[in-house]
Write a protein that holds these residues in place. Sequence first.
Motif, PDB file in Angstrom:
ATOM      1  N   ARG A  94      -6.300  84.460  47.350  1.00 31.52           N
ATOM      2  CA  ARG A  94      -7.338  83.732  46.602  1.00 31.52           C
ATOM      3  C   ARG A  94      -6.910  83.534  45.150  1.00 31.52           C
ATOM      4  N   GLN A  95      -6.346  84.587  44.553  1.00 31.70           N
ATOM      5  CA  GLN A  95      -5.928  84.488  43.155  1.00 31.70           C
ATOM      6  C   GLN A  95      -4.754  83.532  42.991  1.00 31.70           C
ATOM      7  N   ILE A  96      -3.797  83.617  43.924  1.00 33.81           N
ATOM      8  CA  ILE A  96      -2.637  82.720  43.848  1.00 33.81           C
ATOM      9  C   ILE A  96      -3.067  81.261  43.967  1.00 33.81           C
ATOM     10  N   ILE A  97      -3.969  80.981  44.884  1.00 38.04           N
ATOM     11  CA  ILE A  97      -4.361  79.601  45.169  1.00 38.04           C
ATOM     12  C   ILE A  97      -5.229  79.014  44.059  1.00 38.04           C
ATOM     13  N   TYR A  98      -6.149  79.802  43.519  1.00 37.48           N
ATOM     14  CA  TYR A  98      -7.155  79.238  42.605  1.00 37.48           C
ATOM     15  C   TYR A  98      -6.937  79.588  41.131  1.00 37.48           C
ATOM     16  N   TYR A  99      -6.181  80.631  40.837  1.00 31.72           N
ATOM     17  CA  TYR A  99      -6.026  81.045  39.439  1.00 31.72           C
ATOM     18  C   TYR A  99      -4.780  80.485  38.774  1.00 31.72           C
ATOM     19  N   VAL A 100      -3.801  80.066  39.579  1.00 35.60           N
ATOM     20  CA  VAL A 100      -2.574  79.506  39.012  1.00 35.60           C
ATOM     21  C   VAL A 100      -2.798  78.014  38.752  1.00 35.60           C
ATOM     22  N   LYS A 101      -2.660  77.611  37.485  1.00 35.38           N
ATOM     23  CA  LYS A 101      -2.935  76.226  37.094  1.00 35.38           C
ATOM     24  C   LYS A 101      -1.681  75.547  36.552  1.00 35.38           C
ATOM     25  N   GLU A 102      -1.731  74.216  36.530  1.00 36.36           N
ATOM     26  CA  GLU A 102      -0.619  73.454  35.973  1.00 36.36           C
ATOM     27  C   GLU A 102      -0.427  73.806  34.506  1.00 36.36           C
ATOM     28  N   ALA A 103       0.815  74.029  34.129  1.00 27.50           N
ATOM     29  CA  ALA A 103       1.127  74.411  32.753  1.00 27.50           C
ATOM     30  C   ALA A 103       1.530  73.179  31.946  1.00 27.50           C
ATOM     31  N   PRO A 104       1.297  73.214  30.645  1.00 28.16           N
ATOM     32  CA  PRO A 104       1.662  72.074  29.802  1.00 28.16           C
ATOM     33  C   PRO A 104       3.159  71.931  29.584  1.00 28.16           C
ATOM     34  N   ALA A 105       3.907  72.971  29.904  1.00 24.90           N
ATOM     35  CA  ALA A 105       5.349  72.929  29.663  1.00 24.90           C
ATOM     36  C   ALA A 105       6.003  71.855  30.538  1.00 24.90           C
ATOM     37  N   ALA A 106       6.961  71.179  29.994  1.00 27.68           N
ATOM     38  CA  ALA A 106       7.606  70.064  30.705  1.00 27.68           C
ATOM     39  C   ALA A 106       8.465  70.560  31.862  1.00 27.68           C
ATOM     40  N   ASP A 107       9.042  71.764  31.692  1.00 30.39           N
ATOM     41  CA  ASP A 107       9.940  72.277  32.729  1.00 30.39           C
ATOM     42  C   ASP A 107       9.215  73.216  33.689  1.00 30.39           C
ATOM     43  N   THR A 108       7.941  72.955  33.884  1.00 30.46           N
ATOM     44  CA  THR A 108       7.158  73.827  34.755  1.00 30.46           C
ATOM     45  C   THR A 108       7.660  73.768  36.190  1.00 30.46           C
ATOM     46  N   VAL A 109       7.438  74.832  36.936  1.00 30.64           N
ATOM     47  CA  VAL A 109       7.871  74.906  38.326  1.00 30.64           C
ATOM     48  C   VAL A 109       6.919  74.106  39.200  1.00 30.64           C
ATOM     49  N   ASP A 110       7.341  73.827  40.416  1.00 33.54           N
ATOM     50  CA  ASP A 110       6.488  73.156  41.388  1.00 33.54           C
ATOM     51  C   ASP A 110       5.461  74.171  41.878  1.00 33.54           C
ATOM     52  N   LEU A 111       4.273  74.123  41.297  1.00 31.71           N
ATOM     53  CA  LEU A 111       3.272  75.151  41.575  1.00 31.71           C
ATOM     54  C   LEU A 111       2.786  75.120  43.018  1.00 31.71           C
ATOM     55  N   HIS A 112       2.657  73.954  43.570  1.00 27.05           N
ATOM     56  CA  HIS A 112       2.177  73.864  44.950  1.00 27.05           C
ATOM     57  C   HIS A 112       3.138  74.582  45.899  1.00 27.05           C
ATOM     58  N   THR A 113       4.421  74.332  45.727  1.00 25.18           N
ATOM     59  CA  THR A 113       5.423  74.991  46.571  1.00 25.18           C
ATOM     60  C   THR A 113       5.466  76.484  46.313  1.00 25.18           C
ATOM     61  N   LEU A 114       5.368  76.870  45.032  1.00 30.62           N
ATOM     62  CA  LEU A 114       5.444  78.279  44.681  1.00 30.62           C
ATOM     63  C   LEU A 114       4.229  79.057  45.210  1.00 30.62           C
TER      64      LEU A 114
END
Length: 308
Positions: A94-114
């Motif tokens: 639940r925390q992984i799915i809903y608490y991890v948000k898109e970051a403003p950093a340009a080199d951010t990781v692919d959050l959906h895959t992660l």
Amino acid sequence: MLISKKVNVYRILSGTWRHFLFEIIACVAAYFFYKYIESIHLFDSILVSSIIPTILGTALAFFIGFNNNQAYDRWWEARKIWGSLVNDSRSWARQIIYYVKEAPAADTVDLHTLKHTMVYRHIAFLYALKDNLRNSNFQDYRAYLSKEDIIAVEKESNKSNAILNLQSEDLEKLRSQDAIDGFKFLEFNKMLINFCDEMGMSERIKNTVFPTTYNFYTRVFIWIFIISVTWSSVDEMGAWSIMIGILVGYIFLTTHKIGMALLNPFENIPTGIPLDQITRTIEINLLEALKETNIPAPVKSINGEYIM
């Protein structure tokens, strides 16, 4: 784990017939040995006072009661550990799915895959831990790991711990990319600590052997008790003393066997903790949280009596 309140006579008899057979042999041999000694007048009186089996029986009741209490404590602690693991696993997803948000950093990781990877990796952790506790080699955890993760995990002897190390690496990656703040990082890290604690407590129960000398001498004393009960009742009951010895011995040996069946809660036996069911339940819950469509079926009970 047993789930039926009905008594299966066949299963009881199949688990106790061996010591029942040995009881018959021991009691019959004790009876005829008594009669033989008495017939040759080796002793003026070979009468065994009833106080001897009374004292032995009282001592054995304490021994067996202690054994069964300790065995149930081990079983219940194991069940509580895996009950906590169920709750923590759901919270982790639940925390992984809903608490991890898109970051403003340009080199951010692919959050959906992660996110997908970290939830899948936790399912792999559960299967790896189950394999370790049951000394099996099914390697079901491989289905939820990438090729790179499999290579990294199988380099280590403790595969479930290796998976937690990979989770920590990705958690740090999320923090460095500002996908989670410091407070959320602490909460996620606390969950990993919980998983490590639950893994360690499970391994402690599995690797801590109940004193073998205690079980050995308890069985020896039970057989001495069976013989003494037979001897002490020969003069009053004759051949019926054999039946008395068998009945009393069966009660004590079966009670002791019940406790022995609970000593190793992670064994793949009907009285063990249902690791297959618990792991599958968590797997289903986490896949549903990811909105997956290929959901495995729940583990079914065996003949409606127990579930593994």
